[in-house]
Design a protein around this motif. Structure first.
Motif, short mmCIF file in Angstrom:
data_model
loop_
_atom_site.label_atom_id
_atom_site.label_comp_id
_atom_site.label_asym_id
_atom_site.label_seq_id
_atom_site.Cartn_x
_atom_site.Cartn_y
_atom_site.Cartn_z
N TYR A 115 5.11 3.67 8.98
CA TYR A 115 4.69 4.22 8.18
C TYR A 115 4.73 5.77 7.80
CZ TYR A 115 6.35 -0.70 8.57
OH TYR A 115 6.45 -1.88 8.38
N VAL A 132 0.89 1.68 4.02
CA VAL A 132 0.66 0.26 4.28
C VAL A 132 0.46 -0.15 3.13
CG1 VAL A 132 0.37 -0.02 6.33
CG2 VAL A 132 -1.95 0.87 4.24
N TYR A 133 0.46 -2.13 2.90
CA TYR A 133 0.33 -3.11 2.24
C TYR A 133 1.66 -2.38 0.68
CZ TYR A 133 -3.00 -4.59 4.34
OH TYR A 133 -3.32 -5.20 5.99
N ALA A 134 2.39 -2.10 1.06
CA ALA A 134 3.82 -1.68 -0.01
C ALA A 134 3.50 -0.78 -0.52
CB ALA A 134 4.09 -2.95 -0.93
N GLY A 135 2.62 0.35 0.04
CA GLY A 135 2.39 1.53 -0.50
C GLY A 135 0.39 1.14 -1.15
N LYS A 136 0.25 0.55 -1.79
CA LYS A 136 -0.93 -0.11 -2.54
C LYS A 136 -2.54 1.03 -1.66
CE LYS A 136 -0.01 -3.07 -5.56
NZ LYS A 136 -0.39 -4.31 -6.31
N LEU A 137 -2.08 0.71 -0.33
CA LEU A 137 -2.99 2.00 0.31
C LEU A 137 -2.07 2.29 1.43
CD1 LEU A 137 -5.38 -1.64 1.71
CD2 LEU A 137 -6.19 0.21 -0.09
N MET A 138 -3.17 3.95 1.85
CA MET A 138 -3.10 4.84 2.86
C MET A 138 -3.95 4.32 4.29
SD MET A 138 -0.85 6.10 1.52
CE MET A 138 -0.35 8.06 1.68
N GLU A 268 10.60 1.77 -0.21
CA GLU A 268 11.79 1.76 0.69
C GLU A 268 12.83 2.53 -1.48
OE1 GLU A 268 9.79 -0.77 1.22
OE2 GLU A 268 9.77 -0.25 3.11
N VAL B 125 4.18 -5.83 4.82
CA VAL B 125 3.13 -5.68 4.24
C VAL B 125 2.09 -4.75 5.51
CG1 VAL B 125 4.05 -6.08 2.33
CG2 VAL B 125 1.67 -6.58 3.41
N TYR B 226 -7.36 3.68 2.11
CA TYR B 226 -7.84 4.05 0.72
C TYR B 226 -7.06 4.16 0.18
CZ TYR B 226 -5.91 8.59 2.03
OH TYR B 226 -4.52 9.27 3.18
N PRO B 228 -3.83 5.28 -2.47
CA PRO B 228 -3.88 6.45 -2.75
C PRO B 228 -3.87 7.29 -3.87
CG PRO B 228 -1.88 4.82 -2.79
CD PRO B 228 -3.20 3.89 -2.71
#
Lengths: 317, 259
Positions: A115, A132-138, A268, B125, B226, B228
């Motif tokens: 990802y 990661v985490y479905a876009g909730k974290l980077m 996605e 996830v 962090y 986004p």
């Protein structure tokens, strides 16, 4: 550092957008890391696709298959990796990348980073940023210097243009790899609307709650002169055909208006619609990732909004 | 035919994802965990296979999970839904286990179990260091495919469909053991009442197999996690449904969109 092996996909004799993005980053990193880029493509059209890809050299894997076969591609790519001992292997986070990436990493004892949406050299170190985490974290990750396979989310950076220089391409016979036999290729059924050609898409997600509520979306789409599309869960529930699905395993769309109703915005899905000219998102969760790509948004109930908006559009009220 | 279904739980994304003070990892002790949604799909597809029958014999479904804490309910739920057995792989494991370590543990266990088919979620996830299906297949040297749906067993052979972009799909037949990363089951995962799960807990038990904790091969150094920082955010309309509808209508008129 060993070479940067870039695994390319093509369709109809053209490199895919995601592959051209990989190449652009590989060429940029090649300069920064003093590592040559080797591009690998598969199939009868591979050599032609590699001819002006801008890599230092190319490997065209041919023979033994007409369509994609995970085992054959994996074994062939493994042969390339064993020979070249790359510092980096870049794949797009497509079905192919998900097939080949993790398995190759495990077999070749390379690190695996999934990802990826950012990849840059900072203070001499290569660092990846991953969703990661479905876009909730980077996640910001050091790319190991001992070699790594990276699967990159399409759309993470701009694609490069074709190179004027000719890339030397060598052929490689596909490795024999029993285990999976392709029996047929299934293309989408004709007859339904082509959502990639629509100027206005009324796109529904989990928030539609019940298939009976699709009537509300259809009425709104009719009032707008658009068509109804959807996110993956709606197709998986059997409420709309796959031809209406927007996203990674569905269609990539760029309409003039994308009205996202009850769609949270999983990576996605965003992959398939984020380049729409105007995005209006309605979702009850104010923290939904869809609002990060939308131009306008609101958190009202979509089941109330759809008939209200339809009425205003039809009645002029 | 013996089918293994690999299950894991993941942080519940409905809740805030709290980070450790270092900012390099999730504060796993304060998070709620739920079964990974794609593993749920894999379990459902396996149960549908069992109900379909395998042509030359029954399809057995065996649920397997690594004991990283509080996974019994997930395994009993699998039994309540129809799995034939549920196995907990125990050891010096915690929620910090990487995908790579998980795959190594599962590969070691599965190597001696004579499964014909392994189903798991196409992704999770939290699988930053790789999806389990691919890693596991790599360690086992078994064929595998990701983004799979419509699995069937015909004459003792596994058939499945793999999804590509644009709605295109490929159909395959596996000649031997295969690992499949399931994108979606043919039907939504079945619901099982809590009373049924409690009943199963009273009448059934989980198998426990002790496993070694593997080295973290392919270790990734996470510098930081962090939230986004979006470079843009939608301009939000306040007000009730009628106000929002009016705002959309005005926007469309301004952009000359619509009928």
């Amino acid at each position: 550092m060993g070479p940067i092996v870039t695994v390319l996909e093509h369709q109809g004799g053209e490199l895919t957008q995601a592959s051209r993005e990989l190449l652009a980053k590989a060429r940029e990193l090649s300069d920064a890391l003093a590592a040559p880029v080797t591009a690998v493509a598969f199939g009868p059209e591979a050599a032609a696709c590699l001819a002006h890809c801008g890599a230092a050299d190319g490997v065209a894997v041919t023979g033994g298959f007409d369509t994609y076969v995970p085992t054959v591609w994996e074994a062939s790519l493994r042969a390339v990796v064993d020979e070249l001992k790359p510092g980096l292997v870049l794949c797009a986070n497509t079905t192919l990348g998900m097939d080949l990436g993790a398995s190759l990493a495990a077999q070749a004892d390379l690190a695996m980073i999934a990802y990826v949406c950012g990849l840059d050299v900072n203070e001499g170190k290569l660092q990846a940023v991953c969703q990661v985490y479905a876009g909730k974290l980077m996640a910001e990750v050091d790319v190991p210097t001992t070699g790594a396979v990276l699967t990159v989310l399409p759309g993470s950076w701009p694609a490069g243009s074709e190179s004027q220089a000719e890339t030397p391409v060598r052929p490689l016979s596909a490795a024999a790899a029993p285990g999976l036999e392709p029996t047929r290729l299934i293309t989408p059924e004709a007859g339904d609307v082509d959502i990639t050609r629509a100027d206005i898409l009324v796109s529904v997600g989990r928030g539609i709650e019940d298939p009976d509520n699709l009537e509300l979306a259809e009425a709104l789409a009719a009032a707008l002169g658009g068509v109804v599309s959807c996110s993956r869960p709606v197709v998986d529930a059997g409420w709309l055909p796959r031809t209406r699905q927007v996203g990674k395993s569905g269609q990539t769309v760029k309409p003039k208006l994308y009205l996202a109703l009850g769609i949270s915005g999983a990576p996605e899905h965003l992959q398939g619609m984020k380049d729409s000219e105007l995005i209006v998102a309605i979702n009850s969760d104010p923290g939904a990732p869809i609002f990060d790509v939308a131009h306008y948004g609101a958190t009202v109930d979509i089941l109330e909004l759809m008939p209200a908006l339809t009425e205003q559009l039809e009645g002029g009220g | 035919m013996r089918a293994a279904v690999l299950l894991k739980d993941v942080p519940d994304l409905v809740e805030d994802l709290e980070l450790e003070e270092s900012g390099q990892a999730l504060a796993v002790d304060v998070l709620s965990y739920v079964p990974s949604e794609w593993d749920d799909q894999a379990l459902e597809e396996a149960l549908l296979l069992k109900e379909d029958g395998g042509g030359t014999g029954p399809v057995e479904v065996h649920a397997i999970a690594i004991d990283t804490g509080d996974i019994d309910a997930m395994l009993f739920s699998a039994l309540a839904k129809g799995a034939d057995s549920a196995t907990k792989l125990t050891g010096d494991f915690d929620r910090g286990l990487t995908s790579r370590q998980r795959a190594r543990i599962l590969a070691t266990y599965l190597e001696g179990q004579a499964f014909d088919l392994v189903l798991t979620g196409v992704q999770a996830v939290d699988d930053l260091d790789g999806q389990i299906a691919g890693l596991l297949a790599g360690y086992l040297h078994w064929p595998h495919a990701s983004v799979v749906r419509d699995v069937a067993v015909e004459d003792g052979q596994v058939r499945f469909v793999q999804e590509y972009a644009g709605g295109v799909m490929g159909e395959f037949r596996a000649d031997g053991p295969v690992v499949l990363g399931i994108q979606a089951a043919r039907k939504p995962p079945r619901y099982v009442p809590i009373a049924r799960i409690r009943q199963i807990q009273r009448t059934s038990s989980l198998s426990e197999v002790s496993m070694e904790r593997p080295e973290d091969a392919g270790h990734l150094a996470v510098r930081r996690l962090y939230r986004p920082e979006s470079s843009s955010h939608a301009a939000m309309w306040d007000g009730d449904v009628d106000a929002v509808a009016a705002a959309i209508r005005a926007l469309l008129a301004e952009k000359q969109l619509g009928n």
